[in-house]
Write a protein that holds these residues in place. Structure first.
Motif, mmCIF file in Angstrom:
data_model
loop_
_atom_site.group_PDB
_atom_site.id
_atom_site.type_symbol
_atom_site.label_atom_id
_atom_site.label_comp_id
_atom_site.label_asym_id
_atom_site.label_seq_id
_atom_site.Cartn_x
_atom_site.Cartn_y
_atom_site.Cartn_z
ATOM 1 N N ARG A 101 2.008 -1.412 4.649
ATOM 2 C CA ARG A 101 2.172 -0.892 3.290
ATOM 3 C C ARG A 101 0.944 -1.205 2.439
ATOM 4 O O ARG A 101 1.035 -1.375 1.218
ATOM 5 N N SER A 102 -0.201 -1.243 3.115
ATOM 6 C CA SER A 102 -1.424 -1.601 2.402
ATOM 7 C C SER A 102 -2.620 -1.177 3.229
ATOM 8 O O SER A 102 -2.692 -1.494 4.423
ATOM 9 N N THR A 133 0.010 4.687 -4.372
ATOM 10 C CA THR A 133 0.047 4.276 -5.779
ATOM 11 C C THR A 133 -0.933 3.133 -5.933
ATOM 12 O O THR A 133 -1.530 2.662 -4.966
ATOM 13 N N THR A 134 -1.092 2.686 -7.131
ATOM 14 C CA THR A 134 -2.021 1.565 -7.359
ATOM 15 C C THR A 134 -1.503 0.283 -6.760
ATOM 16 O O THR A 134 -2.280 -0.642 -6.517
ATOM 17 N N ARG A 135 -0.205 0.210 -6.500
ATOM 18 C CA ARG A 135 0.376 -1.038 -6.006
ATOM 19 C C ARG A 135 0.803 -0.988 -4.544
ATOM 20 O O ARG A 135 0.906 -2.027 -3.907
#
Length: 298
Positions: A19-20, A54-56
């Motif tokens: 997730r990154s 998204t940014t997160r």
């Protein structure tokens, strides 16, 4: 899909799992920008978005989730099979097929392979007794045992034994009934035990040599076999003269049950070799078998 896309799919799985992009890039050993470029290129080729950024966080789209759910087990299966194959490096397994004569099997192969088979229970060896010089590759053998002068040019050969000397032998009782042969031509007056060879389409002529003189004697007699050990047994039973490997005859000569004749005419032939195709994939099992049967000077 091009083969390089497989790496792109692995990158997609890594990003979805972590997730990154940052963590996935570190895991894959690439830069974050390179990983982002890889995913964008994959999405462009497929014509759809696979990840929502998204940014997160990063999350798969519906299409991305379906693709990841489908392909991940496939790659896990591949990893599992690769791990299983890797085990063969340390644990020999599989079947090694060998074609050899009965003499080579009894004197070389079996004595040397027997302890190895106890050591590696997953290793299987199939030995086919054959005097016909089978085509090792065409008949799907892994190893063919041949004399040094029978090794094909495109084969790799590993020595199994020193030179093999031959002997002509008969029982003392048999030799009492016939004149002792003094020269090769005298053999035609004897009851000789023949060896039938498929490669010749008939009986093997006894190849004799004394110095520079070489002769091939076509002998005759009541018995013919297609193996060495029946010939030895027939000679021991007094049925005539046999032309056999000297090491097989020697214990019986020492015991007085057989007598050698024409010793000065009995030549030495190139020793036995294990032959295998140069293009053959060399498995761990093959390595173990070759190492076990190779010739070592005592």
């Amino acid at each position: 899909m091009r083969r390089e896309s497989y790496n792109d799919l692995l990158a997609l799985i890594a990003v979805a799992r972590e997730r990154s992009f940052t963590r996935a890039a570190a895991q894959l050993g690439v830069s974050q920008s390179a990983l982002s470029h890889t995913i964008r290129a994959l999405e462009t080729r497929l014509g759809m978005r696979l990840l929502t950024r998204t940014t997160r966080s990063v999350a798969p789209t519906e299409a991305g989730e379906r693709l990841i759910r489908t392909i991940t087990p496939r790659f896990e299966e591949i990893d599992s099979e690769l791990a299983a194959v890797t085990e063969f490096r340390d644990k020999p397994a599989g079947t090694i097929r060998i074609t050899a004569t009965d003499y080579a099997t009894e004197t070389v192969l079996w004595p040397r392979l027997s302890p190895v088979l106890h050591q590696y229970p997953d290793l299987k060896v199939e030995i086919i007794t054959d005097y016909g010089l089978s085509d090792i590759v065409a008949d799907r053998y892994d190893i063919g045992v041949r004399h040094g002068d029978q090794v094909a040019r495109d084969m790799i050969a590993v020595r199994l034994a020193p030179e093999m000397r031959m002997a002509i032998v008969g029982t003392p009782e048999y030799l009492k009934t016939r004149a002792l042969p003094r020269k090769p031509q005298d053999l035609t007056a004897h009851n000789c035990i023949n060896l039938r060879l498929p490669t010749l389409g008939g009986f093997y002529p006894w190849e004799l040599k004394k110095g520079s003189r070489e002769v091939q004697v076509r002998v005759d007699g009541q018995l013919a076999f297609n193996g060495t050990y029946p010939m030895l047994a027939a000679a021991l039973s007094g049925y005539g003269l046999a032309y056999i490997p000297a090491d097989l005859a020697q214990p019986h000569v020492k015991a007085g049950s057989l007598v050698k004749v024409l010793e000065e005419w009995c030549p030495a032939f190139p020793g036995l070799h294990a032959c295998y195709a140069t293009r053959r994939e060399f498995s761990r099992a093959m390595t173990v078998v070759i190492d076990a049967i190779r010739y070592r000077k005592e």
